[in-house]
Design a protein around this motif. Structure first.
Motif, mmCIF file in Angstrom:
data_model
loop_
_atom_site.group_PDB
_atom_site.id
_atom_site.type_symbol
_atom_site.label_atom_id
_atom_site.label_comp_id
_atom_site.label_asym_id
_atom_site.label_seq_id
_atom_site.Cartn_x
_atom_site.Cartn_y
_atom_site.Cartn_z
ATOM 1 N N TYR A 35 0.744 -1.157 -0.099
ATOM 2 C CA TYR A 35 -0.061 -0.016 -0.010
ATOM 3 C C TYR A 35 0.884 1.234 0.053
ATOM 4 C CZ TYR A 35 -3.415 3.145 1.513
ATOM 5 O OH TYR A 35 -4.517 4.364 1.532
ATOM 6 N N THR A 36 0.841 1.990 -1.194
ATOM 7 C CA THR A 36 1.973 2.961 -1.336
ATOM 8 C C THR A 36 1.352 4.385 -1.407
ATOM 9 O OG1 THR A 36 1.644 2.829 -3.812
ATOM 10 C CG2 THR A 36 3.476 1.583 -2.607
ATOM 11 N N TYR A 37 0.264 4.732 -0.554
ATOM 12 C CA TYR A 37 -0.497 5.988 -0.449
ATOM 13 C C TYR A 37 0.539 6.890 0.095
ATOM 14 C CZ TYR A 37 -3.679 9.852 0.178
ATOM 15 O OH TYR A 37 -4.098 11.152 0.706
ATOM 16 N N LEU A 38 1.006 7.878 -0.972
ATOM 17 C CA LEU A 38 2.062 9.002 -0.540
ATOM 18 C C LEU A 38 3.371 8.402 0.034
ATOM 19 C CD1 LEU A 38 -0.454 11.586 1.004
ATOM 20 C CD2 LEU A 38 0.318 11.749 -1.282
ATOM 21 N N THR A 39 3.717 7.320 -0.393
ATOM 22 C CA THR A 39 5.099 6.871 -0.033
ATOM 23 C C THR A 39 6.177 7.582 -0.790
ATOM 24 O OG1 THR A 39 4.145 4.613 0.375
ATOM 25 C CG2 THR A 39 6.468 4.770 0.085
ATOM 26 N N HIS A 40 7.062 8.254 -0.096
ATOM 27 C CA HIS A 40 8.113 9.056 -0.587
ATOM 28 C C HIS A 40 9.276 7.919 -1.254
ATOM 29 C CE1 HIS A 40 6.577 12.797 0.783
ATOM 30 N NE2 HIS A 40 5.745 12.091 1.704
ATOM 31 N N PHE A 41 9.424 8.347 -2.601
ATOM 32 C CA PHE A 41 10.290 7.362 -3.248
ATOM 33 C C PHE A 41 11.280 8.590 -3.849
ATOM 34 C CE2 PHE A 41 7.196 4.207 -3.713
ATOM 35 C CZ PHE A 41 7.870 3.022 -2.828
ATOM 36 N N GLU A 42 11.384 9.829 -3.428
ATOM 37 C CA GLU A 42 12.271 10.883 -4.056
ATOM 38 C C GLU A 42 13.665 10.052 -4.023
ATOM 39 O OE1 GLU A 42 8.733 13.009 -2.626
ATOM 40 O OE2 GLU A 42 9.932 11.413 -1.856
ATOM 41 N N ALA A 43 14.499 10.269 -5.324
ATOM 42 C CA ALA A 43 15.801 10.005 -5.316
ATOM 43 C C ALA A 43 16.002 8.459 -4.948
ATOM 44 C CB ALA A 43 16.837 10.869 -4.509
ATOM 45 N N THR A 44 14.921 7.682 -5.566
ATOM 46 C CA THR A 44 15.300 6.138 -5.055
ATOM 47 C C THR A 44 15.058 5.530 -6.320
ATOM 48 O OG1 THR A 44 13.665 6.541 -3.232
ATOM 49 C CG2 THR A 44 14.011 4.316 -3.640
ATOM 50 N N ASP A 45 16.056 4.420 -6.392
ATOM 51 C CA ASP A 45 16.149 3.618 -7.565
ATOM 52 C C ASP A 45 15.290 2.375 -7.336
ATOM 53 O OD1 ASP A 45 16.712 2.140 -9.608
ATOM 54 O OD2 ASP A 45 18.985 2.148 -9.377
ATOM 55 N N LEU A 46 14.031 2.391 -8.103
ATOM 56 C CA LEU A 46 12.779 1.424 -8.019
ATOM 57 C C LEU A 46 13.287 0.497 -9.493
ATOM 58 C CD1 LEU A 46 10.082 3.552 -6.950
ATOM 59 C CD2 LEU A 46 11.330 1.980 -5.768
ATOM 60 N N SER A 47 14.147 0.931 -10.157
ATOM 61 C CA SER A 47 14.450 0.046 -11.412
ATOM 62 C C SER A 47 14.265 -1.481 -11.348
ATOM 63 C CB SER A 47 15.727 0.336 -12.022
ATOM 64 O OG SER A 47 16.849 0.179 -11.358
ATOM 65 N N ALA A 48 14.995 -1.968 -10.099
ATOM 66 C CA ALA A 48 15.050 -3.372 -10.006
ATOM 67 C C ALA A 48 14.085 -3.971 -9.022
ATOM 68 C CB ALA A 48 16.537 -3.680 -9.676
ATOM 69 N N ALA A 49 13.275 -3.186 -8.577
ATOM 70 C CA ALA A 49 11.973 -3.560 -7.670
ATOM 71 C C ALA A 49 11.094 -4.488 -8.346
ATOM 72 C CB ALA A 49 11.278 -2.582 -7.054
ATOM 73 N N LYS A 50 10.531 -5.473 -7.820
ATOM 74 C CA LYS A 50 9.632 -6.481 -8.255
ATOM 75 C C LYS A 50 8.120 -6.107 -8.016
ATOM 76 C CE LYS A 50 11.491 -10.194 -6.629
ATOM 77 N NZ LYS A 50 11.749 -11.666 -6.478
ATOM 78 N N GLY A 51 7.247 -6.312 -8.696
ATOM 79 C CA GLY A 51 5.807 -6.206 -8.317
ATOM 80 C C GLY A 51 5.224 -5.136 -8.535
ATOM 81 N N LEU A 52 5.809 -3.860 -8.662
ATOM 82 C CA LEU A 52 5.383 -2.555 -8.661
ATOM 83 C C LEU A 52 4.602 -2.372 -9.743
ATOM 84 C CD1 LEU A 52 5.948 -0.260 -6.717
ATOM 85 C CD2 LEU A 52 7.486 0.643 -8.242
ATOM 86 N N THR A 53 3.602 -1.729 -9.701
ATOM 87 C CA THR A 53 2.565 -1.364 -10.612
ATOM 88 C C THR A 53 2.358 0.227 -10.853
ATOM 89 O OG1 THR A 53 0.426 -1.410 -9.098
ATOM 90 C CG2 THR A 53 1.097 -3.610 -10.024
ATOM 91 N N GLN A 54 1.904 0.674 -11.816
ATOM 92 C CA GLN A 54 1.703 1.850 -12.176
ATOM 93 C C GLN A 54 0.613 2.212 -11.220
ATOM 94 O OE1 GLN A 54 3.162 3.503 -14.838
ATOM 95 N NE2 GLN A 54 2.413 5.404 -13.780
ATOM 96 N N MET A 55 -0.364 1.731 -10.526
ATOM 97 C CA MET A 55 -1.227 2.363 -9.828
ATOM 98 C C MET A 55 -0.763 2.505 -8.420
ATOM 99 S SD MET A 55 -4.687 0.265 -8.597
ATOM 100 C CE MET A 55 -5.574 0.342 -10.160
ATOM 101 N N GLN A 56 0.323 1.671 -8.277
ATOM 102 C CA GLN A 56 0.957 1.982 -6.694
ATOM 103 C C GLN A 56 1.952 3.389 -6.896
ATOM 104 O OE1 GLN A 56 2.825 -2.047 -6.922
ATOM 105 N NE2 GLN A 56 2.293 -1.997 -4.630
ATOM 106 N N LEU A 57 2.287 3.282 -8.242
ATOM 107 C CA LEU A 57 3.098 4.754 -8.428
ATOM 108 C C LEU A 57 2.458 5.867 -8.490
ATOM 109 C CD1 LEU A 57 5.836 3.622 -11.048
ATOM 110 C CD2 LEU A 57 6.218 4.219 -8.881
ATOM 111 N N ASP A 58 1.117 5.777 -9.079
ATOM 112 C CA ASP A 58 0.295 6.976 -9.264
ATOM 113 C C ASP A 58 -0.141 7.652 -7.612
ATOM 114 O OD1 ASP A 58 0.434 6.711 -11.902
ATOM 115 O OD2 ASP A 58 -1.615 5.706 -12.207
ATOM 116 N N ALA A 59 0.065 6.573 -6.728
ATOM 117 C CA ALA A 59 -0.623 6.779 -5.220
ATOM 118 C C ALA A 59 0.616 7.295 -4.449
ATOM 119 C CB ALA A 59 -1.090 5.646 -4.533
ATOM 120 N N ALA A 60 1.892 7.166 -4.741
ATOM 121 C CA ALA A 60 3.041 7.451 -4.459
ATOM 122 C C ALA A 60 3.645 8.884 -4.639
ATOM 123 C CB ALA A 60 4.259 6.369 -4.483
#
Length: 232
Positions: free
Chosen positions: A184-209
């Motif tokens: 659950y990624t509501y307003l989760t802060h990923f500033e300056a974070t490398d998510l390129s090798a993370a698994k299972g991440l969806t566009q919907m999760q990013l849209d909420a983050a």
């Protein structure tokens, strides 16, 4: 002679057999001094100075460590199931391979703690500070990490399946191979974070983050137009 043999047999038959019985399991010794392997299960250990103590492989099931100082303590391989670390200080502590399933640690200080291979399944760590902590290979399924600080933390290979990380801060964290399926990624802060090798991440999760121009995304996902997020 027959009478002597008969008496000997009678004596042996009547002899105590306690030496043949297994020793009874030791119960928790709340008054025992801190040591490796100590059993403080269900004990109250609040507001204690336990920094740098060797408590590795100890049993601390449902132990209350709230507001205690465990900075630099050795808790590798310890059983901390449902232990209470609310407002406790564990900066630099070694919790590698420890079982923290269902443990609670609201506002606890885990700065630069080592949690490699630890089990934090369903742990409740809202607003805890894990800045610079090492979660390599940790199990964090369904962990409650709302508003937790994970700046510059290492979460390579960590299992965050269905974790609650709303408003948590992962700025600069390493998430290589981390599994964020269903997190659950509501307003989760990923500033300056490398998510390129993370698994299972969806566009919907990013849209909420939340993220910024320095956030590196997995292939096929795009930064939302709302990034960077405004002030809450």
């Amino acid at each position: 002679m027959k009478r002597a043999i008969g008496m000997l047999c009678f004596c042996l038959a009547a002899a105590p057999v306690f030496f043949l019985l297994p020793a009874a399991p030791a119960s928790a010794g709340c008054g025992d001094r801190p040591a490796a392997g100590v059993d403080w299960s269900k004990c109250e250990k609040r507001r204690l100075m336990l920094g740098s103590q060797n408590l590795s492989k100890g049993s601390f099931v449902r132990t209350d460590f709230s507001r205690s100082d465990l900075a630099g303590a050795k808790l590798a391989g310890a059983d901390l199931t449902e232990a209470d670390f609310e407002h406790a200080r564990l900066a630099g502590a070694d919790l590698s391979g420890a079982n923290l399933a269902k443990a609670s640690g609201s506002r606890a200080n885990f700065v630069e703690a080592v949690l490699k291979g630890a089990d934090l399944s369903k742990a409740e760590m809202a607003r805890a500070d894990f800045t610079g902590a090492d979660f390599t290979g940790a199990t964090m399924q369904k962990a409650e990490l709302g508003r937790a600080l994970l700046n510059d933390a290492v979460l390579d290979g960590a299992d965050l399946t269905k974790a609650e990380i709303a408003r948590a801060v992962f700025a600069g964290a390493s998430l290589k191979g981390a599994d964020l399926t269903g997190a659950y990624t509501y307003l989760t802060h990923f500033e300056a974070t490398d998510l390129s090798a993370a698994k299972g991440l969806t566009q919907m999760q990013l849209d909420a983050a939340c993220g910024d121009a320095k956030t590196v995304l997995p292939e096929g996902l795009t930064a939302p137009a709302a990034w960077p997020c405004g002030q809450e």
